[in-house]
Design an enzyme around this catalytic site. Structure first.
Site, PDB file in Angstrom:
ATOM      1  CB  CYS A 187      -9.834   7.653  13.129  1.00 15.86           C
ATOM      2  SG  CYS A 187      -8.537   7.114  14.222  1.00 15.86           S
ATOM      3  CE  LYS A 244     -16.206  -4.144   6.166  1.00 16.65           C
ATOM      4  NZ  LYS A 244     -15.698  -5.527   6.064  1.00 16.65           N
TER       5      LYS A 244
HETATM    6  C1  F6R Z   1     -10.591  -9.418   7.257  1.00 12.00           C
HETATM    7  C2  F6R Z   1     -10.663  -8.094   6.679  1.00 12.00           C
HETATM    8  C3  F6R Z   1      -9.387  -7.399   6.409  1.00 12.00           C
HETATM    9  C4  F6R Z   1      -9.511  -6.601   5.091  1.00 12.00           C
HETATM   10  C5  F6R Z   1      -8.255  -5.756   4.858  1.00 12.00           C
HETATM   11  C6  F6R Z   1      -8.313  -5.023   3.536  1.00 12.00           C
HETATM   12  O1  F6R Z   1     -11.869  -9.977   7.403  1.00 12.00           O
HETATM   13  O2  F6R Z   1     -11.717  -7.581   6.449  1.00 12.00           O
HETATM   14  O3  F6R Z   1      -8.325  -8.274   6.360  1.00 12.00           O
HETATM   15  O4  F6R Z   1      -9.713  -7.494   4.054  1.00 12.00           O
HETATM   16  O5  F6R Z   1      -8.122  -4.832   5.895  1.00 12.00           O
HETATM   17  O6  F6R Z   1      -9.393  -4.166   3.485  1.00 12.00           O
HETATM   18  P1  F6R Z   1      -9.955  -3.636   2.108  1.00 12.00           P
HETATM   19  O7  F6R Z   1     -10.508  -4.809   1.390  1.00 12.00           O
HETATM   20  O8  F6R Z   1     -10.987  -2.626   2.482  1.00 12.00           O
HETATM   21  O9  F6R Z   1      -8.791  -3.039   1.368  1.00 12.00           O
END
Ligand code: F6R
Length: 593
Positions: A2, A588
């Protein structure tokens, strides 16, 4: 997950929508805004992406103050009813919320017992109702009393019908505020401040306050908090895109990103903190991350084990805290996170700090909570990553951990790390044969399930390649250690099954190929992925596709190996009519546990 925005200034509706678009990476299940004018506030909501909201918002010349939200659904389906802003029953309060209120059911019962009615299934509506419950003359006291009831995480932007300004509060979800000449902007990410202000304020956990655009009042439980602004670095907004999607742009960015990474770590000063660390003071290294970042941890742990001869463990962040890990001041905990805001990884960091372990953050977003709270930050220098599927960040996480392992080894020998091999890797980096990737994508698009196998470093690649295929193509791609086939998985093989065989590790290639043969004999179609020249010709003749990549001859092979699969996932996704930048049900930045 969000994204929230608060805005005081002209062109209110459009400004909030524009800022929400920048936060859409945080969720795109529904969106909404509430805008105040002389007659109170008006709420507009829609399901799906911000572009749907844009169609229903009516612009008013009188608007000056508003809040907005883009949602990744946790409590309640992604319906209009559950979309934010949420309002009190007397319609005097409206709010947007990022986070999760863990005790909302208990609070809801209490409020319902007092006669209030609820229209949504969200936890967030409870906060709006609590504001009404505690409403009084001094609105900051109302906010304080409301917050005292909440357990969980929140970044809040709140409107009250009688007040010309925006209230806010933060606990464990990011929130930033910028002021500019009577205007104010509150947002979940500082990228929103581009073109608005050159300075911004970081709101910390436990803080709440108010702004009317001219003044900023920030309080915590001890009273008023004095805040110093941070300079806004415009480079964070460099997300121009000439490609069809961010995912393909970001895959192509990899080469530049790896070079920026090497350039950064070639500067002695940037290695100061890392070089001051003596690995001999630790008895183990624990690598923690989620999703792609976890897959990078698998690779990082191999580097550290090889270079430093130390026990290395990996765990997914959501499991780590509950697995009774043995942590103390002899443990080095490495937290890998693109966003630096992932709730599970943050919780792991908290636990590591409580146990006096030394913490290293391998992060992309350098102003993130993880970057700010670890003992040593190792930026991966990937540049802004917008597409939900992580691509260039994974490669940069790997190069960062590779360099870190070399630096720590050199420190032991009281020498400087030799980065020549890394430099040669970056200079000779190649994306390989894109036509081949397209060809494979043209086949994979018709598959419902595929399998990926490998040994050692190849299995790490298989995990990450599978994740890319799952999330962007909606194909069930499963990964196995090649040696495990005969222990169960062969039962799933039939003539329709594609098995991707990763075979780039010389010392185990013969064994991997025998495992692939086991699958082939049971009808599987083989996609062979290799960097090696002297492959068994008879086996190669059995393969439906062969992808040949460069033999890098060091751990950075993991990067060379994953890039083709990022392309294949992208091409497959597009050919299936999926938007690879916004796969269904994902976001993301995952700021809920
Ligand atoms: C897959 C992807 C997610 C992130 C995960 C961790 O392509 O992007 O699996 O890797 O949500 O996110 P961060 O790296 O931001 O902790």
């Amino acid at each position: 997950m969000c994204g929230i925005v608060g805005y005081i200034g002209n062109n209110t509706e459009q400004t909030i929508i524009d800022k929400l678009k920048k936060l859409e990476y945080r969720g795109y299940d529904s969106a909404g805004i509430a805008v105040m004018n002389k007659t109170g506030y008006r709420v507009f909501k829609s399901k799906g992406e911000i572009k749907n909201l844009e169609k229903v918002v009516e612009v008013s010349k009188d608007s000056k103050i508003g809040i907005g939200h883009t949602r990744w659904a946790t409590h309640g389906k992604p319906t209009e009813e559950n979309a934010h802003p949420h309002v009190s029953e007397d319609n005097r309060w409206a709010l947007v919320h990022n986070g999760i209120i863990e005790n909302y059911l208990e609070l809801k019962d209490k409020l319902m017992a007092s006669g209030m009615n609820f229209y949504s299934q969200t936890d967030s509506e409870t906060i709006a109702k609590l504001l009404q419950y505690y409403d009084g003359k001094d609105k900051l006291t109302t906010i304080e009393k409301t917050l005292n009831n909440l357990k969980g995480s929140y970044a809040l932007a709140i409107l009250n019908e009688d007040i010309n300004g925006i209230f806010f509060a933060k606990n464990k979800s990011p929130l930033f505020v910028a002021l500019n000449n009577g205007k104010a902007l509150l947002a979940s990410d500082i990228i929103c401040f581009n073109g608005f202000a050159t300075e911004y304020y970081v709101i910390e956990d436990g803080e709440y306050g108010f702004t009317d655009g001219k003044k900023l009042i920030v309080k915590n439980r001890l009273g008023i908090v004095g805040k110093s602004p941070c300079a806004f670095d415009c480079s964070v907004e460099n997300v121009e895109n000439v490609y069809d999607h961010f995912m393909i742009k970001e895959i192509f960015d990899t080469e530049k990103a790896l070079k920026s990474n090497l350039e950064y770590y070639s500067v002695e000063d940037n290695l100061k903190k890392l070089s001051a660390l003596n690995i001999k003071n630790y008895d183990k290294v624990v690598f923690i991350g989620c999703g792609t970042a976890y897959n990078a941890c698998l690779v990082g742990a191999k580097f550290f084990r090889e270079q430093l001869d130390i026990d290395c463990f990996t765990d997914v962040a959501s499991e780590f805290r509950y697995s009774h890990p043995k942590l103390d001041d002899k443990t080095l905990v490495i937290l890998v996170s693109q966003s630096g805001e992932t709730a599970d990884t943050l919780a792991a960091l908290e636990l590591a700090k409580e146990n006096k372990s030394t913490t290293i953050g391998v992060v992309n977003v350098e102003y993130s909570t993880i970057a700010k709270n670890v003992d040593i930050t190792l930026p991966i220098k990937a540049g802004v990553e917008v597409a939900v599927a992580s691509t260039k960040a994974y490669s940069c996480q790997i190069i960062t951990m590779y360099i870190a392992s070399l630096v720590l080894k050199a420190t032991l020998n009281k020498t400087k790390a030799d980065l020549k091999e890394v430099s040669a890797f970056c200079d000779n980096f190649s994306f390989g044969k894109l036509e081949k990737y397209q060809e494979i994508a043209d086949t994979l698009r018709y598959q419902n399930k595929i399998f990926m196998i490998g040994r050692g470093l190849d299995c790490c690649t298989a995990y990450e390649a599978s994740l890319k295929i799952k999330e962007t193509c909606y194909i069930n791609s499963d990964t196995y250690f090649a040696g495990e086939l005969k222990h169960g998985f062969l039962a799933l093989i039939d003539e329709m099954t594609y098995v991707v065989v990763f075979a780039t590790q010389k010392e185990v290639v013969a064994k991997t190929l025998s495992n692939a043969e086991e699958a082939y004999s049971r009808g599987a179609k083989i996609i062979l992925f290799t960097s090696l020249d002297d492959m068994d010709k008879a086996f190669m003749d059995k393969c439906s596709f062969i992808v040949k990549v460069k033999d890098v001859n060091c751990g950075l092979q993991a990067i060379t190996n994953i890039v083709p699969w990022q392309f294949i996932a992208y091409y497959t996704s597009v050919s299936k009519g999926i938007n690879p930048d916004r796969p269904r049900n994902l976001a993301k930045s995952v700021t809920v546990e």
